[in-house]
Write a protein that holds these residues in place. Structure first.
Motif, PDB file in Angstrom:
ATOM      1  N   ALA A 279      11.696  -7.700  -3.734  1.00  0.00           N
ATOM      2  CA  ALA A 279      10.472  -7.742  -2.945  1.00  0.00           C
ATOM      3  C   ALA A 279       9.445  -6.766  -3.489  1.00  0.00           C
ATOM      4  CB  ALA A 279      10.762  -7.425  -1.483  1.00  0.00           C
ATOM      5  N   PRO A 280       9.002  -6.974  -4.765  1.00  0.00           N
ATOM      6  CA  PRO A 280       8.079  -6.018  -5.360  1.00  0.00           C
ATOM      7  C   PRO A 280       6.703  -6.091  -4.739  1.00  0.00           C
ATOM      8  CG  PRO A 280       8.350  -7.925  -6.776  1.00  0.00           C
ATOM      9  CD  PRO A 280       9.322  -8.093  -5.646  1.00  0.00           C
ATOM     10  N   ALA A 281       6.043  -4.961  -4.711  1.00  0.00           N
ATOM     11  CA  ALA A 281       4.674  -4.922  -4.196  1.00  0.00           C
ATOM     12  C   ALA A 281       3.744  -5.538  -5.211  1.00  0.00           C
ATOM     13  CB  ALA A 281       4.264  -3.486  -3.914  1.00  0.00           C
ATOM     14  N   VAL A 282       2.799  -6.342  -4.756  1.00  0.00           N
ATOM     15  CA  VAL A 282       1.831  -6.946  -5.656  1.00  0.00           C
ATOM     16  C   VAL A 282       0.716  -5.969  -5.969  1.00  0.00           C
ATOM     17  CG1 VAL A 282       0.155  -8.773  -5.876  1.00  0.00           C
ATOM     18  CG2 VAL A 282       2.386  -9.251  -4.934  1.00  0.00           C
TER      19      VAL A 282
ATOM     20  N   ALA B  87       9.187  -2.681  -8.826  1.00  0.00           N
ATOM     21  CA  ALA B  87      10.099  -3.102  -9.876  1.00  0.00           C
ATOM     22  C   ALA B  87       9.314  -3.591 -11.081  1.00  0.00           C
ATOM     23  CB  ALA B  87      11.001  -4.216  -9.349  1.00  0.00           C
ATOM     24  N   PRO B  88       9.933  -3.617 -12.270  1.00  0.00           N
ATOM     25  CA  PRO B  88       9.254  -4.143 -13.448  1.00  0.00           C
ATOM     26  C   PRO B  88       8.716  -5.536 -13.178  1.00  0.00           C
ATOM     27  CG  PRO B  88      11.327  -3.084 -14.053  1.00  0.00           C
ATOM     28  CD  PRO B  88      11.291  -3.152 -12.563  1.00  0.00           C
ATOM     29  N   GLY B  89       7.490  -5.763 -13.618  1.00  0.00           N
ATOM     30  CA  GLY B  89       6.881  -7.069 -13.414  1.00  0.00           C
ATOM     31  C   GLY B  89       5.992  -7.140 -12.201  1.00  0.00           C
ATOM     32  N   ALA B  90       5.997  -6.083 -11.379  1.00  0.00           N
ATOM     33  CA  ALA B  90       5.124  -6.095 -10.208  1.00  0.00           C
ATOM     34  C   ALA B  90       3.681  -5.983 -10.662  1.00  0.00           C
ATOM     35  CB  ALA B  90       5.471  -4.929  -9.296  1.00  0.00           C
ATOM     36  N   LEU B  91       2.788  -6.713 -10.028  1.00  0.00           N
ATOM     37  CA  LEU B  91       1.382  -6.682 -10.361  1.00  0.00           C
ATOM     38  C   LEU B  91       0.727  -5.469  -9.741  1.00  0.00           C
ATOM     39  CD1 LEU B  91       0.483 -10.443  -9.884  1.00  0.00           C
ATOM     40  CD2 LEU B  91       1.264  -9.281 -11.931  1.00  0.00           C
ATOM     41  N   ALA B  92      -0.063  -4.757 -10.511  1.00  0.00           N
ATOM     42  CA  ALA B  92      -0.740  -3.568 -10.000  1.00  0.00           C
ATOM     43  C   ALA B  92      -2.203  -3.882  -9.778  1.00  0.00           C
ATOM     44  CB  ALA B  92      -0.587  -2.413 -10.983  1.00  0.00           C
TER      45      ALA B  92
ATOM     46  N   PRO C  66       1.664 -14.572  -6.638  1.00  0.00           N
ATOM     47  CA  PRO C  66       2.350 -13.979  -7.784  1.00  0.00           C
ATOM     48  C   PRO C  66       3.807 -14.430  -7.856  1.00  0.00           C
ATOM     49  CG  PRO C  66       1.085 -12.327  -6.600  1.00  0.00           C
ATOM     50  CD  PRO C  66       1.082 -13.553  -5.748  1.00  0.00           C
ATOM     51  N   PRO C  67       4.335 -14.580  -9.068  1.00  0.00           N
ATOM     52  CA  PRO C  67       5.719 -15.076  -9.210  1.00  0.00           C
ATOM     53  C   PRO C  67       6.741 -14.175  -8.540  1.00  0.00           C
ATOM     54  CG  PRO C  67       4.848 -14.254 -11.314  1.00  0.00           C
ATOM     55  CD  PRO C  67       3.692 -14.346 -10.373  1.00  0.00           C
ATOM     56  N   GLU C  68       6.437 -12.876  -8.437  1.00  0.00           N
ATOM     57  CA  GLU C  68       7.382 -11.969  -7.794  1.00  0.00           C
ATOM     58  C   GLU C  68       7.597 -12.287  -6.324  1.00  0.00           C
ATOM     59  OE1 GLU C  68       4.862 -11.075  -9.615  1.00  0.00           O
ATOM     60  OE2 GLU C  68       5.700 -10.033 -11.345  1.00  0.00           O
TER      61      GLU C  68
ATOM     62  N   ALA D 159      18.359  -8.567  10.066  1.00  0.00           N
ATOM     63  CA  ALA D 159      18.541  -9.587   9.033  1.00  0.00           C
ATOM     64  C   ALA D 159      17.764  -9.162   7.799  1.00  0.00           C
ATOM     65  CB  ALA D 159      18.077 -10.957   9.521  1.00  0.00           C
ATOM     66  N   LEU D 160      18.265  -9.567   6.624  1.00  0.00           N
ATOM     67  CA  LEU D 160      17.638  -9.240   5.356  1.00  0.00           C
ATOM     68  C   LEU D 160      17.402 -10.520   4.564  1.00  0.00           C
ATOM     69  CD1 LEU D 160      20.125  -7.021   6.010  1.00  0.00           C
ATOM     70  CD2 LEU D 160      19.018  -5.868   4.103  1.00  0.00           C
ATOM     71  N   SER D 161      16.352 -10.507   3.764  1.00  0.00           N
ATOM     72  CA  SER D 161      16.000 -11.680   2.979  1.00  0.00           C
ATOM     73  C   SER D 161      15.599 -11.247   1.582  1.00  0.00           C
ATOM     74  CB  SER D 161      14.845 -12.448   3.629  1.00  0.00           C
ATOM     75  OG  SER D 161      14.389 -13.492   2.790  1.00  0.00           O
ATOM     76  N   LEU D 162      15.811 -12.126   0.616  1.00  0.00           N
ATOM     77  CA  LEU D 162      15.343 -11.844  -0.740  1.00  0.00           C
ATOM     78  C   LEU D 162      13.879 -12.247  -0.895  1.00  0.00           C
ATOM     79  CD1 LEU D 162      18.468 -12.936  -2.795  1.00  0.00           C
ATOM     80  CD2 LEU D 162      17.718 -10.625  -2.272  1.00  0.00           C
ATOM     81  N   ARG D 163      13.592 -13.525  -0.727  1.00  0.00           N
ATOM     82  CA  ARG D 163      12.209 -13.981  -0.950  1.00  0.00           C
ATOM     83  C   ARG D 163      11.772 -15.054   0.033  1.00  0.00           C
ATOM     84  NH1 ARG D 163      11.157 -14.046  -7.505  1.00  0.00           N
ATOM     85  NH2 ARG D 163      12.130 -12.027  -7.948  1.00  0.00           N
ATOM     86  N   LYS D 164      12.386 -15.086   1.195  1.00  0.00           N
ATOM     87  CA  LYS D 164      11.979 -16.082   2.188  1.00  0.00           C
ATOM     88  C   LYS D 164      11.199 -15.460   3.340  1.00  0.00           C
ATOM     89  CE  LYS D 164      15.413 -19.731   1.532  1.00  0.00           C
ATOM     90  NZ  LYS D 164      14.420 -20.688   1.057  1.00  0.00           N
ATOM     91  N   GLY D 165      10.935 -14.166   3.276  1.00  0.00           N
ATOM     92  CA  GLY D 165      10.223 -13.518   4.357  1.00  0.00           C
ATOM     93  C   GLY D 165       8.760 -13.912   4.412  1.00  0.00           C
TER      94      GLY D 165
END
Length: 629
Positions: free
Chosen positions: A49-52, A75-80, A94-96, A616-622
């Motif tokens: 869940a990287p910050a954009v 994380a690496p790849g996060a847009l700044a 963003p793809p992240e 509950a925890l989620s990877l990328r469905k939040g």
């Protein structure tokens, strides 16, 4: 002041961390239940869940590490993006933050075979006996965690274990999904004393709004001599009329007031005002936390000032702003006959202990029940400590709630920001009369404006006029973001407006006021400011404890902060039961909501928290979150 907490992340011990928003103090811990070592538990998010938009281009420091179960959000790849960047201007999601299917659970066990007699078969259950009983995606400690149960939760399970890898008593598949290890934090004995003591579950869902448009704070209205009633202006709020002359309806809205009638009616809002439990805040000197019900001599020994204190408490109870505790429940059976309250898993208590400790300065507690003993009212906290309520003040929940936008009602919407604001209502012969507005009342606008007598007015949908300098106006977005596609839920937060709008695609469905970081648009790494950018909600807690250090200028210990939803690093949406300044910046960096708003948002967003689960925890469905100036 910086808020600090200590956590042990999988395979990595973090020292005391300094963060911009209160973090969970000691729960939910990211360590595994015994006997599995902490290093055996994988992080539930795995940097997913990287910050954009980061507030600064530099990499995240250790002091900005994520809350329990989250890897660092940069994380690496996060847009700044530069501070103050507008996430709405991004050309695409963003793809992240794109759902990559990583939330899909493996099919370890086939569904049980059904038969004509399935409905008559025995229901098998297990129960949590810990602050956190982790639920794993697969029956092994190294699997991804998908949520957790809280002590007292009882859930359906498969009859037979799905394996015993590093879990001697077996991994059981529970409803609606996932696996729990029977052992230190969970039991097949649903009559365990810790389960019985914690059996009262937090209230999560509150009644739907009874009025579809006008919302604000409930205003007392005198109906007969000495009789007061509260207008039902909040989502789910029920008009409670005082039937005796001089009776005060405000008292009737407190947790536990008219408890029997409200419980029979199923109206949790009338009792709790959006809070999952009854809450109290400690007074000074802070109360002792008893392990069991103390007799008179034990109370005087533990509280040397008791006689004088009780006289002062009796005087305070006659003050106009006093909030009475709820009507007493029966004494919990686990406390009868002088028995100590059972400790939760991992809570080491001496069987002879009387006092477990004292509440910290500026501390808040959630209560499972209240009851009378030896002429005093006590409460049982969610940590199963016995608390004398005369050394606390009962929380009066904020009456504020936002506006649900039904079909046909959309933005702009204004909220009255002055306590003596009024609207002009046109008359039949061209004149106008002044009608008072409730503080923070929501007014759907037509979009038109007028200037009368040198004053700018906004036109409401009903044709009335409100002064533009007496309201805060929440407008439609200046542009449609790329991710606002049909059916996708997302949240827009404006720091300047102190507003939150929930969207489904391009249609706003809820609008309200919030409290973001006290330092406005400052750097969230060095000030009490809310981070800006595009994120996803990844971890949700029905309640979680947040605290600061005693040496800080603003120490606190808030137990069971309600409806917490983390979206990056230590930043989250959550209800605030300790203030009622929604619409004004004042948090340590999180987005504070009123209890009713937070309860609504919690049930609307993803990941969903199953009925008996506590998190509950989620990877990328939040649900997507956009925070901008």
């Amino acid at each position: 002041m910086r808020v600090r907490g200590t956590f042990l992340l999988p395979a990595m011990a973090l020292a005391t961390l300094s963060v911009s928003c209160p973090r969970p103090a000691s729960e939910p811990s990211a360590t595994s239940p015994a006997p599995a070592p902490a290093s055996a538990v994988t992080a539930p998010l795995a940097a997913a869940a990287p910050a954009v938009a980061a507030p600064a281009p530099s990499a995240a420091r250790a002091e900005d590490a994520a809350p329990p179960g989250e890897e660092a959000a940069t994380a690496p790849g996060a847009l700044a993006a530069a501070p103050g960047g507008d996430p709405l201007a991004l050309p695409a999601l963003p793809p992240e933050l794109v759902d990559d299917g990583s939330d899909k659970l493996p099919e370890i066990d086939p569904p049980p075979a059904t038969s004509p007699t399935a409905a008559e078969e025995e229901v098998h259950e297990l129960a949590s006996i810990a602050r956190e009983t982790w639920v794993f995606a697969e029956p092994r400690w190294t699997s991804r965690r998908i949520g957790y149960l809280r002590a007292g939760a009882v859930v359906a399970r498969r009859p037979e274990p799905s394996g015993r890898t590093s879990c001697a008593d077996g991994w059981y598949h529970i409803e609606p999904n996932g696996y729990v290890c029977i052992g230190a934090s969970a039991t097949l004995n649903i009559h365990d004393l810790a389960v019985e003591a914690s059996s009262r579950r937090p209230v999560r869902r509150f009644a739907s709004p009874t009025l579809p448009v006008v919302r604000g704070e409930a205003a007392p209205a005198t109906t007969q001599a000495g009789e007061v009633t509260l207008a039902a202006t909040q989502p789910g709020e029920t008009a409670l009329a005082a039937t005796q002359p001089g009776a005060n309806a405000l008292a009737a809205t407190q947790p536990g007031a008219n408890a029997l009638a409200a419980t029979q009616a199923g109206d949790a809002t009338a009792l709790l005002g959006g809070l999952p439990y009854t809450y109290v805040m400690s007074r000074s000197p802070t109360p002792p936390l008893y392990a069991r019900l103390p007799d008179g001599d034990e109370q005087r020994g533990a509280e040397p000032d008791l006689a004088g204190h009780l006289l002062r408490a009796a005087t305070a109870a006659r003050a106009p702003d006093f909030v009475a505790p709820p009507p007493p429940d029966a004494t919990p059976s686990v406390l009868l006959y002088g028995r100590p309250a059972p400790g939760l898993a991992g809570d080491r208590r001496s069987p002879d202990a009387l006092v477990l400790g004292r509440a910290r300065t500026r501390s808040g507690f959630a209560l499972l029940s209240t009851f009378d003993h030896d002429g005093r009212r006590f409460g049982l906290t969610t940590d199963l400590a016995v608390l004398p309520l005369d050394r606390t003040r009962v929380i009066r929940p904020s009456a504020f709630a936002g506006l649900a936008l039904p079909e046909g009602v959309t933005l702009p919407v204004a909220f009255a920001r002055r306590r003596h604001a009024a609207r002009l209502v046109p008359g039949e012969r061209g004149g106008a009369t002044r009608a008072p507005l409730r503080f923070r009342e929501a007014i759907p606008l037509s979009g038109a404006s007028r200037r009368l007598g040198g004053i700018d007015y906004l036109e409401a949908r009903d044709g009335s006029l409100v002064r533009s300098d007496e309201v805060v106006r929440v407008d439609p977005l200046p542009r449609t973001p790329a991710w606002a596609v049909r059916g996708r839920k997302w949240i827009d937060v404006s720091i300047d407006k102190q507003s939150l709008v929930a969207y489904e695609g391009t249609r706003p469905v809820y609008v309200t006021l919030v409290s973001t970081g006290a330092d406005g648009l400052g750097d969230p790494k060095t000030t009490r400011s809310t981070i800006q950018g595009l994120f996803r909600i990844h971890t949700k807690h029905v309640t979680v404890t947040m605290d600061g250090d005693e040496e800080d200028e603003d120490p606190f210990d808030f137990r069971d902060v309600p409806f917490v939803q983390y979206f990056t690093e230590g930043f989250a949406f959550h209800a605030a039961y300790w203030h009622d300044d929604f619409g004004t910046p004042r948090s340590h960096g999180c987005v504070n909501l009123s209890p009713l708003d937070a309860a609504w948002l919690f049930e609307w967003t993803t990941p969903e928290v199953p009925a008996e689960w506590h998190g509950a925890l989620s990877l990328r469905k939040g649900t997507l979150v956009s925070i901008r100036p």
